[in-house]
Design an enzyme around this catalytic site. Structure first.
Site, short mmCIF file in Angstrom:
data_model
loop_
_atom_site.label_atom_id
_atom_site.label_comp_id
_atom_site.label_asym_id
_atom_site.label_seq_id
_atom_site.Cartn_x
_atom_site.Cartn_y
_atom_site.Cartn_z
N ARG A 1 0.84 -1.21 0.00
CA ARG A 1 0.00 0.00 0.00
C ARG A 1 0.88 1.26 0.00
NH1 ARG A 1 -4.55 2.86 3.77
NH2 ARG A 1 -6.10 3.03 2.18
N ASP B 1 -7.48 -9.26 17.90
CA ASP B 1 -6.96 -10.24 18.85
C ASP B 1 -7.06 -9.69 20.27
OD1 ASP B 1 -4.43 -8.84 19.62
OD2 ASP B 1 -3.95 -9.10 17.50
N GLU C 1 -35.19 6.74 3.65
CA GLU C 1 -34.04 6.13 4.34
C GLU C 1 -33.66 6.93 5.58
OE1 GLU C 1 -31.52 3.86 0.83
OE2 GLU C 1 -31.40 6.05 0.94
C1 GLA Z 1 -7.94 0.88 6.13
C2 GLA Z 1 -9.14 0.82 7.06
C3 GLA Z 1 -10.28 1.60 6.46
C4 GLA Z 1 -9.85 3.03 6.23
C5 GLA Z 1 -8.59 3.07 5.37
C6 GLA Z 1 -8.00 4.46 5.30
O1 GLA Z 1 -8.18 0.18 4.96
O2 GLA Z 1 -9.49 -0.49 7.33
O3 GLA Z 1 -11.41 1.55 7.30
O4 GLA Z 1 -9.62 3.64 7.47
O5 GLA Z 1 -7.58 2.22 5.87
O6 GLA Z 1 -6.87 4.52 4.54
#
Ligand code: GLA
Length: 734
Positions: free
Chosen positions: A444, A535, A615
């Site tokens: 990432r 965990d 909604e």
């Molecule tokens: C992760 C979290 C998401 C969001 C993104 C932000 O994937 O699980 O909920 O906060 O990061 O980058």
């Protein structure tokens, strides 16, 4: 002195007693600590008669046993088996001496029974008043090494917590290359192992395997407990179901690499070991130093998985999760992630907050993108400075304006990570984990900070404290979005690199400890790409954990089902999101999304301006319902009524009050059928001698609701759902 722990001096037998279980072990004549029994209560019988001391070929004897071929560690059940001792099964402990010799030989020296449970220094652990604890000191005299085995007995929860302290009592430096936390040996057994694998978006599926002679290895060496396997497993009888049969749970209070291994041995005994993964682990212990292993929480049920889950839920709610928020209803939040991703400024967030507040939502959470230079996931991590230019205002101004709407305000952080495109990286390249001079492994677009370093932790503590003090922040979502690869620290010499995985975890705990102590009123939610670090170690610091990035209600039914085997529903972060769902593209009714999210902490993850008026009205009702049912949802006993991995037609689950006066039955039709058969849901946890109403109507005996069931009206469409609110109206007099 507590009756939960006793020692028979003559036979040298220790007995640990919980409400429904007995755990027995014996110091045999050579000082070897043998395991005798763990299972349903046996009141008065010493269980040493169970051991068949027999000869097996090709299994050695300890040196001081002489020629007695009937004593072989290879087949005797043990409490803390060591490598190199003639036991060829999976061991718990091994150490490398000064000459490179590897193994260990541990013998009983003494024991102590404490009235309270000592704190595990530097590590999360169960806590509680007056929890009796047995400490058995084992010694390897050849190496000047003491190994202290701790057993804390939580009688009411049918739980025994085990951990180990390894002390180098000599002057020579030793290297511990295996230090698991517990072994469960059974003299026999025809067991199944239930375990919880997954991936991002499909966390904690439920699988079941027969334990045979091949080793079943459940593990993670991703540096975290991981999406891929949870540090929890159940050893059970072949016929164990939700409601009947024996089940033994093993849960590790640790957030890093772990191993659970189960196998039938050559004479059909069963061994299960659990603890820190030995892969990549080698811990140097200089003279006088000690190493503490994480706590394994063993629990027993002779009434199937439901009872085992209740043991863990109650234990973790009362003896693990801390903070002022533990017993309170958590604010109903709206999170900006699926509403705006990185594309927001202060005004946009305030618009979301305003609309949300009109619906009754109680807190705005500003997710990723508010700090450093961060408009996507390629930059900014590490720079914990508010991006006022992007927000168009200070954090203080934003939080005040949110507060003015009658809402609380929270933020997202990801402290353990760094982008190469950040001021922190430009100033401190050495702050990252990196395998020597090898190129980094990116995930990432980010690298991992070396949390084993005190200066890295100090930087994070200071920069995050400044942010948290600069505005009225009442909630923090702590994220962690990659696995560890380059696990090498600039700060440690070559001979200590085998400690980095573990020191990383200890470093995270240390920072969490400091921040949660400095900010005791903040509600912390853990996250790791959703449920990648769900965990018990994390639950010691975080009152709730984002269960999964997958917010599709249909997928969530499975994820929450698997998670519930060990973890209390009120720790599962769960939100109603917009449809079509961002992860699966599926469209489900708003009502179904709410029933599923209600099983967890409940919140919303959507842009309210996209909602129809209808909604919006529905959301108002959902919020009222969550508030109304909060005591049941938070403190009720949770029952899984269907298995969504097996029953594709419908899913049902229930919360029943411990007093048996109220229950909530939740039902979702997963697949509508033409000409459908009628569905009857058999309740659990009611009083057979009481009369109940369903949604304020009728009169049904508890025995009828549990044995004949609640009749579900015929439904014609996929994903239709129901909540049956069951309330006691009177007792039946005998
Ligand atoms: C992760 C979290 C998401 C969001 C993104 C932000 O994937 O699980 O909920 O906060 O990061 O980058």
């Amino acid at each position: 002195m507590s009756l939960a722990i006793s020692f028979d001096e003559e036979q040298r037998i220790f007995t640990l007693s919980t409400k429904h279980a007995t755990y027995q072990m014996q110091v045999e004549e050579h000082g070897i600590l043998l395991h005798l029994y763990y299972g349903k209560t046996i009141a008065n019988t010493p269980l040493s008669y169970l051991l068949e001391k027999t000869s097996v070929s090709f299994s050695g004897q300890p040196y001081d046993v002489g020629d007695d071929q009937n004593i072989s560690l290879d087949i005797l059940p043990q409490e803390y088996p060591t490598f190199g001792s003639g036991d060829f099964r999976e061991s718990c402990f091994s150490v490398i001496g000064t000459k490179g010799e590897t193994g260990a030989d541990l013998r009983y020296v003494s024991h102590e029974i404490l009235n309270t449970k000592p704190k595990l220094s530097s590590m999360p652990a169960l806590y509680g008043e007056n929890v009796p604890t047995l400490v058995i000191t084992m010694r390897d005299t050849f190496l000047s090494l003491d190994v202290l085995l701790y057993y804390s007995v939580f009688e009411e929860n049918d739980t025994i917590a085990r951990s180990v302290v390894i002390k180098n009592t000599g002057a020579d430096t030793l290297h511990v290359n295996r230090a698991l936390s517990a072994c469960l040996d059974f003299v026999d057994g025809s067991f199944d192992l239930v375990y919880f694998p997954g991936s991002w978006g499909t966390e904690r599926k439920v699988e079941r395997l027969s334990v045979n002679h091949a080793k079943i290895r459940l593990d993670s060496f991703r540096g975290t407990s991981s999406h891929q396997m949870n540090p929890f497993a159940i050893l059970c009888e072949k016929n164990t179901t939700e409601e009947q049969g024996m089940a033994y749970g093993v849960s590790l209070i640790y957030s890093g690499n772990f191993l659970i291994e189960a196998q039938a041995d050559q004479i059909d005994g069963t061994r299960l070991v659990m603890g820190i993964h030995p892969e990549g682990f080698c811990y140097e212990l200089s003279g006088g130093e000690e190493l503490i292993t994480p706590e394994v929480v063993l629990s027993f049920s002779d009434k199937g998985f439901s009872k085992l889950s209740h043991n863990y839920h109650n234990l973790y709610k009362e003896h693990l999760v801390r903070s002022a928020w533990r017993d309170k209803r958590r604010p109903i939040l709206i999170n900006s992630w699926e509403a705006a991703y990185f594309d927001f400024n202060g005004e946009k967030l305030l618009k979301i907050a305003k609309e949300a507040s009109e619906l009754g939502i109680e807190m705005l959470v500003m997710d990723d993108g508010w700090f450093g230079t961060r408009d996507d996931d390629t930059s900014g991590l590490g720079d914990w400075v508010v991006n006022e230019k992007k927000l168009g205002m200070s954090l203080h101004e934003l939080s005040s304006k949110v507060n003015d709407l009658g809402m609380k305000f929270g933020i997202w952080i990801e402290p353990e990570m760094i982008n190469e495109d950040s001021d922190l990286f430009r100033a401190h390249k050495d702050f990252c984990l990196r395998a020597g001079d090898r190129p980094y492994v990116r995930a990432r677009n980010q690298l991992v900070l070396d949390m084993s370093r005190a200066d890295v932790r100090d930087y994070l503590y200071q920069s995050l404290s400044l942010v948290l003090k600069s505005a009225h922040i009442e909630y923090v979502k702590w994220d962690m979005n990659r696995s560890l690869c380059d696990v090498w620290s600039n700060d440690l010499p070559p001979n200590r690199q085998g400690e980095v995985y573990h020191r990383y975890v200890l470093g995270v705990y240390n920072l969490l400890d400091r921040l949660t102590t400095t900010f005791p009123d903040i509600l912390f939610e853990g996250c790791s790409g959703g449920g990648g670090r769900f965990d018990p170690g994390m639950l010691y610091y975080f009152q709730q954990i984002w269960c999964s990035d997958n917010t599709d209600a249909l997928a969530r039914i499975k994820i929450q089902y698997g998670t519930s085997f060990c973890y209390p529903p009120n720790t599962m972060g769960a939100h109603v999101s917009i449809c079509p769902n961002h992860q699966t593209g599926r469209t489900t009714p708003m009502a179904m999304r709410a029933i599923v999210a209600m099983t967890g902490t409940f919140g919303y993850e959507l842009d309210p301006s996209l909602l129809t008026d209808e909604e919006k009205e529905e959301i108002k009702k959902q919020i009222a319902m969550v508030k109304q049912y909060h005591p049941l949802l938070s403190n009720g006993d949770y029952y899984r009524l269907t298995n969504p991995f097996a029953n594709e037609r419908y899913a049902a689950w229930e919360f029943a009050s411990p007093q048996k006066d109220k229950a909530l039955l939740c039902f979702v039709l997963l697949r509508a059928e033409a000409n459908p058969s009628v569905i009857y849901l058999k309740c659990r946890g009611l009083d057979e001698n009481a009369v109940y109403q369903i949604n304020g109507e009728g009169a049904f005996g508890g025995d009828a609701l549990m044995n004949a069931g609640v009749r579900v009206p015929i439904l014609r469409n996929d994903y239709q759902s129901f909540i049956f609110s069951i309330e006691k109206i009177e007792d039946i007099q005998a």
